[in-house]
Scaffold this motif. Structure first.
Motif, PDB file in Angstrom:
ATOM      1  N   CYS A 109       0.845  -1.196   0.000  1.00 39.69           N
ATOM      2  CA  CYS A 109       0.000   0.000   0.000  1.00 39.69           C
ATOM      3  C   CYS A 109       0.883   1.250   0.000  1.00 39.69           C
ATOM      4  CB  CYS A 109      -0.899  -0.001   1.231  1.00 39.69           C
ATOM      5  SG  CYS A 109      -2.125   1.347   1.246  1.00 39.69           S
ATOM      6  N   PRO A 110       0.536   2.261  -0.797  1.00 45.91           N
ATOM      7  CA  PRO A 110       1.309   3.519  -0.771  1.00 45.91           C
ATOM      8  C   PRO A 110       1.385   4.083   0.641  1.00 45.91           C
ATOM      9  CG  PRO A 110      -0.254   3.520  -2.586  1.00 45.91           C
ATOM     10  CD  PRO A 110      -0.590   2.327  -1.738  1.00 45.91           C
ATOM     11  N   THR A 111       2.535   4.642   0.968  1.00 49.36           N
ATOM     12  CA  THR A 111       2.724   5.190   2.314  1.00 49.36           C
ATOM     13  C   THR A 111       2.535   6.699   2.373  1.00 49.36           C
ATOM     14  OG1 THR A 111       5.103   5.382   1.892  1.00 49.36           O
ATOM     15  CG2 THR A 111       4.318   3.353   2.943  1.00 49.36           C
ATOM     16  N   SER A 112       2.342   7.328   1.224  1.00 50.63           N
ATOM     17  CA  SER A 112       2.149   8.770   1.202  1.00 50.63           C
ATOM     18  C   SER A 112       1.083   9.132   0.180  1.00 50.63           C
ATOM     19  CB  SER A 112       3.455   9.496   0.863  1.00 50.63           C
ATOM     20  OG  SER A 112       3.819   9.264  -0.490  1.00 50.63           O
ATOM     21  N   VAL A 113       0.547  10.337   0.305  1.00 48.33           N
ATOM     22  CA  VAL A 113      -0.467  10.798  -0.642  1.00 48.33           C
ATOM     23  C   VAL A 113       0.121  10.888  -2.045  1.00 48.33           C
ATOM     24  CG1 VAL A 113      -1.978  12.723  -1.228  1.00 48.33           C
ATOM     25  CG2 VAL A 113      -1.723  12.028   1.148  1.00 48.33           C
ATOM     26  N   ALA A 114       1.374  11.310  -2.160  1.00 52.17           N
ATOM     27  CA  ALA A 114       2.010  11.404  -3.478  1.00 52.17           C
ATOM     28  C   ALA A 114       2.069  10.038  -4.152  1.00 52.17           C
ATOM     29  CB  ALA A 114       3.407  11.996  -3.342  1.00 52.17           C
ATOM     30  N   ASP A 115       2.403   9.014  -3.384  1.00 50.87           N
ATOM     31  CA  ASP A 115       2.459   7.664  -3.937  1.00 50.87           C
ATOM     32  C   ASP A 115       1.063   7.174  -4.320  1.00 50.87           C
ATOM     33  OD1 ASP A 115       5.180   7.593  -3.567  1.00 50.87           O
ATOM     34  OD2 ASP A 115       5.060   6.642  -1.606  1.00 50.87           O
ATOM     35  N   ALA A 116       0.051   7.609  -3.592  1.00 51.49           N
ATOM     36  CA  ALA A 116      -1.314   7.199  -3.903  1.00 51.49           C
ATOM     37  C   ALA A 116      -1.753   7.743  -5.251  1.00 51.49           C
ATOM     38  CB  ALA A 116      -2.265   7.680  -2.805  1.00 51.49           C
ATOM     39  N   HIS A 117      -1.165   8.836  -5.680  1.00 47.48           N
ATOM     40  CA  HIS A 117      -1.513   9.416  -6.980  1.00 47.48           C
ATOM     41  C   HIS A 117      -0.858   8.646  -8.120  1.00 47.48           C
ATOM     42  CE1 HIS A 117      -2.733  12.238  -9.963  1.00 47.48           C
ATOM     43  NE2 HIS A 117      -1.509  12.693 -10.195  1.00 47.48           N
ATOM     44  N   THR A 118       0.365   8.201  -7.910  1.00 46.00           N
ATOM     45  CA  THR A 118       1.086   7.482  -8.966  1.00 46.00           C
ATOM     46  C   THR A 118       0.662   6.025  -9.041  1.00 46.00           C
ATOM     47  OG1 THR A 118       2.911   7.068  -7.405  1.00 46.00           O
ATOM     48  CG2 THR A 118       3.077   9.023  -8.818  1.00 46.00           C
ATOM     49  N   THR A 119       0.257   5.447  -7.909  1.00 36.71           N
ATOM     50  CA  THR A 119      -0.216   4.053  -7.886  1.00 36.71           C
ATOM     51  C   THR A 119      -1.550   3.992  -7.158  1.00 36.71           C
ATOM     52  OG1 THR A 119       1.064   3.648  -5.857  1.00 36.71           O
ATOM     53  CG2 THR A 119       2.128   3.102  -7.964  1.00 36.71           C
ATOM     54  N   PRO A 120      -2.609   4.496  -7.787  1.00 33.41           N
ATOM     55  CA  PRO A 120      -3.888   4.610  -7.092  1.00 33.41           C
ATOM     56  C   PRO A 120      -4.648   3.311  -6.927  1.00 33.41           C
ATOM     57  CG  PRO A 120      -4.103   5.317  -9.366  1.00 33.41           C
ATOM     58  CD  PRO A 120      -2.651   5.018  -9.154  1.00 33.41           C
ATOM     59  N   ALA A 121      -4.275   2.267  -7.667  1.00 33.00           N
ATOM     60  CA  ALA A 121      -5.021   1.007  -7.589  1.00 33.00           C
ATOM     61  C   ALA A 121      -5.010   0.447  -6.176  1.00 33.00           C
ATOM     62  CB  ALA A 121      -4.415  -0.002  -8.568  1.00 33.00           C
ATOM     63  N   GLY A 122      -6.180   0.148  -5.650  1.00 33.57           N
ATOM     64  CA  GLY A 122      -6.288  -0.441  -4.323  1.00 33.57           C
ATOM     65  C   GLY A 122      -6.478   0.549  -3.209  1.00 33.57           C
ATOM     66  N   VAL A 123      -6.263   1.855  -3.443  1.00 30.80           N
ATOM     67  CA  VAL A 123      -6.471   2.878  -2.412  1.00 30.80           C
ATOM     68  C   VAL A 123      -7.978   3.115  -2.262  1.00 30.80           C
ATOM     69  CG1 VAL A 123      -6.071   5.268  -1.723  1.00 30.80           C
ATOM     70  CG2 VAL A 123      -4.248   3.974  -2.850  1.00 30.80           C
ATOM     71  N   VAL A 124      -8.480   2.882  -1.052  1.00 29.18           N
ATOM     72  CA  VAL A 124      -9.924   3.005  -0.815  1.00 29.18           C
ATOM     73  C   VAL A 124     -10.271   4.162   0.116  1.00 29.18           C
ATOM     74  CG1 VAL A 124     -10.365   0.566  -1.229  1.00 29.18           C
ATOM     75  CG2 VAL A 124      -9.781   1.337   1.082  1.00 29.18           C
ATOM     76  N   GLY A 125      -9.290   4.782   0.707  1.00 32.03           N
ATOM     77  CA  GLY A 125      -9.558   5.892   1.613  1.00 32.03           C
ATOM     78  C   GLY A 125      -8.277   6.440   2.206  1.00 32.03           C
ATOM     79  N   TYR A 126      -8.446   7.375   3.156  1.00 39.62           N
ATOM     80  CA  TYR A 126      -7.299   8.018   3.789  1.00 39.62           C
ATOM     81  C   TYR A 126      -7.538   8.122   5.294  1.00 39.62           C
ATOM     82  CZ  TYR A 126      -6.197   9.324  -1.012  1.00 39.62           C
ATOM     83  OH  TYR A 126      -5.928   9.283  -2.353  1.00 39.62           O
ATOM     84  N   LEU A 127      -6.478   7.948   6.048  1.00 42.20           N
ATOM     85  CA  LEU A 127      -6.540   8.026   7.506  1.00 42.20           C
ATOM     86  C   LEU A 127      -5.845   9.293   7.974  1.00 42.20           C
ATOM     87  CD1 LEU A 127      -7.173   6.670  10.285  1.00 42.20           C
ATOM     88  CD2 LEU A 127      -4.880   5.646  10.140  1.00 42.20           C
TER      89      LEU A 127
END
Length: 240
Positions: A109-127
């Protein structure tokens, strides 16, 4: 304050107080021209006489600013005006960043918001890193619910002073020595501008840090603005 709306198809979401809306302003200015010794001897007239003092006090309510996520949260290709999420139960004025959350099928799972943008697959929310914060960064695809211009900077609370001394050398030849102090008491005032000027501050990019909940400088004007320290000006006029 972002020049562009966060969503050009929803301009109603940008209805807010203007960045120029200083709702309350009080100014009092006094001029005292010392009237004594005008007809006295040359010595008394030029030592004890000829003084003028002009203090100015100004109080002005603070400027409105807009907390921002600094990422393209609404996925419209423009991150300039994307705002944040408001937590009504959070501590007033406190901000926080977020960490991506993924579904169970994601191996890494991406560890940062920036990584969530480049690899968004599987990201379902934010804590939220700090669940007690009032302002929370909106991650990619999150719905920001904070309006424009919802955070207010500190007010202007300023005292200026001008003092001058006139010297009468002859009937036609006179000298005037003037001293002016802006922010006389050197009271720190971290505002988005100047105390006695309407000109724009020099934008370096760091000023925006104060508007980002994920940044340590969030809602801390002293981290990005000058304290507007006391400034002294001396001038000399010669009349002939």
């Amino acid at each position: 304050a972002p020049r562009r709306a966060q969503d050009g198809l929803n301009l109603s979401a940008d209805r807010a107080n203007s960045i120029l809306d200083h709702r309350h302003r009080f100014t009092i200015s006094l001029v005292y021209d010392e009237p004594f010794f005008r007809n006295s001897s040359f010595f008394l007239r030029n030592t004890l006489g000829g003084w003028e003092i002009a203090p100015v006090y100004t109080y002005q309510s603070g400027q409105w600013v807009t907390p921002q996520s600094a990422i393209d949260a609404n996925l419209n290709g423009d991150n300039a005006g994307d705002r944040v999420i408001f937590n009504p139960a959070g501590t007033s004025g406190v901000g926080t960043g977020v960490t991506p959350l993924c579904n169970a099928t994601v191996v890494t799972c991406p560890t940062s918001v920036a990584d969530a943008h480049t690899t968004p697959a599987g990201v379902v929310g934010y804590l939220a890193t700090n669940p007690n914060a009032q302002y929370i960064q909106a991650g990619y695809g999150a719905l920001a619910n904070v309006g424009r211009s919802t955070l207010q900077l500190d007010p202007t609370n300023d005292v200026d002073l001008t003092a001058l001394k006139r010297f009468n050398i002859t009937e036609r030849f006179k000298i005037e020595l003037r001293g002016s102090a802006s922010n006389l008491f050197n009271h720190a005032q971290y505002i988005g501008g100047f105390l006695n000027d309407v000109g724009a501050i020099g934008f370096t990019g760091t000023e925006r840090n104060m508007l980002l909940p994920q940044n340590g400088a969030f809602n801390t004007p002293s981290a990005v603005f000058s304290s507007n320290p006391r400034q002294l000006t001396l001038s000399l006029k010669i009349f002939f």
